[in-house]
Motif scaffolding. Structure first.
Motif, mmCIF file in Angstrom:
data_model
loop_
_atom_site.group_PDB
_atom_site.id
_atom_site.type_symbol
_atom_site.label_atom_id
_atom_site.label_comp_id
_atom_site.label_asym_id
_atom_site.label_seq_id
_atom_site.Cartn_x
_atom_site.Cartn_y
_atom_site.Cartn_z
ATOM 1 N N ASN A 56 8.750 -5.694 3.812
ATOM 2 C CA ASN A 56 8.591 -4.468 4.606
ATOM 3 C C ASN A 56 7.237 -3.811 4.340
ATOM 4 O O ASN A 56 6.552 -3.373 5.254
ATOM 5 N N LEU A 57 6.863 -3.740 3.050
ATOM 6 C CA LEU A 57 5.600 -3.083 2.701
ATOM 7 C C LEU A 57 4.395 -3.918 3.139
ATOM 8 O O LEU A 57 3.376 -3.380 3.560
ATOM 9 N N THR A 58 4.547 -5.260 3.063
ATOM 10 C CA THR A 58 3.449 -6.132 3.506
ATOM 11 C C THR A 58 3.199 -5.945 5.003
ATOM 12 O O THR A 58 2.056 -5.786 5.448
ATOM 13 N N THR A 59 4.279 -5.952 5.801
ATOM 14 C CA THR A 59 4.108 -5.816 7.253
ATOM 15 C C THR A 59 3.628 -4.401 7.600
ATOM 16 O O THR A 59 2.869 -4.221 8.540
ATOM 17 N N VAL A 62 2.864 -0.848 -5.362
ATOM 18 C CA VAL A 62 3.008 0.071 -4.217
ATOM 19 C C VAL A 62 1.979 1.194 -4.322
ATOM 20 O O VAL A 62 1.304 1.531 -3.342
ATOM 21 N N ILE A 63 1.838 1.762 -5.530
ATOM 22 C CA ILE A 63 0.865 2.847 -5.731
ATOM 23 C C ILE A 63 -0.547 2.344 -5.429
ATOM 24 O O ILE A 63 -1.333 2.996 -4.732
ATOM 25 N N TYR A 64 -0.846 1.118 -5.887
ATOM 26 C CA TYR A 64 -2.172 0.526 -5.655
ATOM 27 C C TYR A 64 -2.416 0.338 -4.149
ATOM 28 O O TYR A 64 -3.480 0.696 -3.627
ATOM 29 N N ALA A 65 -1.395 -0.212 -3.434
ATOM 30 C CA ALA A 65 -1.547 -0.467 -1.993
ATOM 31 C C ALA A 65 -1.750 0.839 -1.229
ATOM 32 O O ALA A 65 -2.602 0.928 -0.336
ATOM 33 N N ARG A 99 -5.246 2.226 -1.937
ATOM 34 C CA ARG A 99 -6.240 1.413 -1.222
ATOM 35 C C ARG A 99 -6.257 1.772 0.257
ATOM 36 O O ARG A 99 -7.305 1.949 0.867
ATOM 37 N N ARG A 100 -5.057 1.920 0.825
ATOM 38 C CA ARG A 100 -4.940 2.249 2.248
ATOM 39 C C ARG A 100 -5.513 3.637 2.529
ATOM 40 O O ARG A 100 -6.235 3.858 3.481
ATOM 41 N N MET A 101 -5.184 4.571 1.636
ATOM 42 C CA MET A 101 -5.667 5.943 1.820
ATOM 43 C C MET A 101 -7.195 6.001 1.715
ATOM 44 O O MET A 101 -7.855 6.692 2.454
#
Lengths: 364, 80
Positions: A93-96, A348-351, A354-356
């Motif tokens: 879910n998080l990957t997509t 999750v925190i890293y992703a 990174r996204r932010m």
């Protein structure tokens, strides 16, 4: 606290985390069309969907505890198998979400559980016919059916309102979208929150905390409803963008037709007992509403990416679920799930960070 | 073989139900919008007969749309 209770606690927390990602991920399906046609402001739209998702979770409890039924041998299910399956589903879910692709949370959950069961109990515990009948064939039918219904709906709609002034027509369909979007959100709550309730109940039964005949405990219903509503309110904005603007640039009539097709297909499948993925139905409806206006109006490259994500969902979630089970089993008791959970939270925190950071780097 | 794995009866019922409900609701709501637009136009121009006809079309279509939503909620609450 005994070790089995500790594992159970981790499983319950992970199931609620999955429920949160389910709401977060699938919000897009419910609200994207309403937001892109400006039927509702974005925050109001996700708040509206969150409230109806919460309400929907209380409406029907009939499908709780049936999430992996007919797909794997119930005798092979242990709390650790469920845990590894949930990790597979959350990871997919998080990957997509990271790539902004709408994919089925239900198929991710089934895939994760199939993978972990396969590693735990071998191929005999996997029911191939169940996977074909409950996942693969419905995955083929859901988008095609919604595409046809959405496409024919918009063609009929344009024939009827074709020569009217655009102003009142747009306002009318925006109002209609508030109703059709509400129905979709309610249907999503009745379907998807049930799956988490089923998973938690299954873990409670496997742990011996409740009997197999016991009803779903109230705290399970309330916590599952709250997690999916909270996830919905948080909003998966990246997928909202894909569903709302990247597949087609839609007008309010197309938005209404797509949501109407989605609600009709989901409710018909609920009523006649044929399981279809909410995500695939709505994406099919959006593509149908676009193609009904003009085939070239659909960005088929984006549609192709979405279909690829659907095809990968089951094997990818199964692979992550299987690997997670194998890893967790290297450690005694609750140590494995604790390590995987800590690693998962860190990732999750890293992703997110990174996204932010990428979002901040884009000039306004 | 597929027929034994897939519940074909439920599948056909789902296809027929989704088609009738999805396309039907879109058509009925479109008629409501057509009725509303033409009603206000006819009222403004003083065509009472036209206004009555399109007003009735709008009212009936809105009632049918509301009925479709009620049926949808009932389906959700009674699913097995």
């Amino acid at each position: 606290v005994s070790e089995s209770d500790l594992i159970l606690g981790i499983v319950v927390a992970t199931a609620l985390a999955f429920d949160f990602t389910n709401g977060f991920h699938d919000t897009a399906n419910v609200v994207a069309t309403s937001i892109s046609t400006r039927a509702m402001p974005p925050r109001i739209a996700v708040g509206y969907a969150a409230v109806l998702n919460f309400a929907g979770a209380f409406i029907s409890l009939a499908v709780a505890a049936t999430v992996a039924k007919d797909v794997v041998d119930a005798g092979a299910i242990t709390p650790t198998v469920i845990y590894a399956g949930l990790i597979g589903a959350i990871a997919w879910n998080l990957t997509t979400w990271y790539f902004g692709l709408p994919s089925s949370s239900s198929h991710a959950l089934i895939g994760g559980v199939v993978g972990s069961t396969f590693v735990a109990a071998g191929a005999d515990a996997i029911f191939g016919e169940g996977i074909l009948g409950k996942v693969l064939v419905p995955a083929l039918i859901a988008p095609v059916l919604a595409f046809v219904v959405g496409g024919i709906g918009i063609v009929a709609c344009y024939r009827i309102i074709g020569r009217q002034k655009p102003g009142p027509v747009t306002r009318g369909f925006r109002l209609g979208q508030i109703l059709s979007g509400g129905l979709l959100a309610l249907a999503h709550g009745t379907n998807d929150a049930q799956k988490t309730m089923g998973v938690i109940t299954l873990a409670l039964v496997a742990n011996g905390s409740i009997s197999a005949e016991a009803e779903v405990p109230t705290w399970v219903i309330v916590s599952a409803a709250s997690a999916i509503a909270l996830g919905t309110y948080t909003g998966g904005w990246r997928i909202i963008k894909t569903m709302g603007t990247k597949i087609i640039k839609m007008d309010s009539a197309q938005g209404f037709s797509a949501q109407g097709a989605g609600a009709a297909v989901i409710l018909a499948s609920s009523h006649f007992g044929y399981p279809l993925s909410t995500t695939q139905v709505i994406a099919g409806g959006v593509m149908g509403a676009g193609a009904g206006k003009r085939i070239s109006a659909v960005r088929w490259g984006v549609a192709g990416d979405i279909v690829s994500a659907w095809l990968l969902t089951l094997p990818a979630a199964a692979a992550i679920g299987g690997i997670t089970y194998a890893f967790v089993n290297l450690f005694p008791g609750a140590v494995g799930p604790l390590i995987v959970s800590a690693l998962g939270i860190g990732l999750v925190i890293y992703a997110f960070a990174r996204r932010m950071r990428k979002v901040e780097m884009v000039p306004a | 073989m597929i027929a034994t794995i897939v519940d074909t009866n439920a599948l056909w019922q789902t296809i027929a139900g989704a088609f009738v409900a999805g396309v039907g609701t879109t058509i009925v709501f479109s008629l409501a919008i057509l009725g509303a637009a033409r009603f206000s136009e006819a009222s403004r121009e003083g065509h009472r007969l036209h206004a009555t006809f399109f007003g009735a079309l709008m009212a009936i279509s809105l009632l049918l749309t509301a009925a479709a939503i009620v049926v949808g909620v009932i389906v959700m609450t009674t699913k097995s």
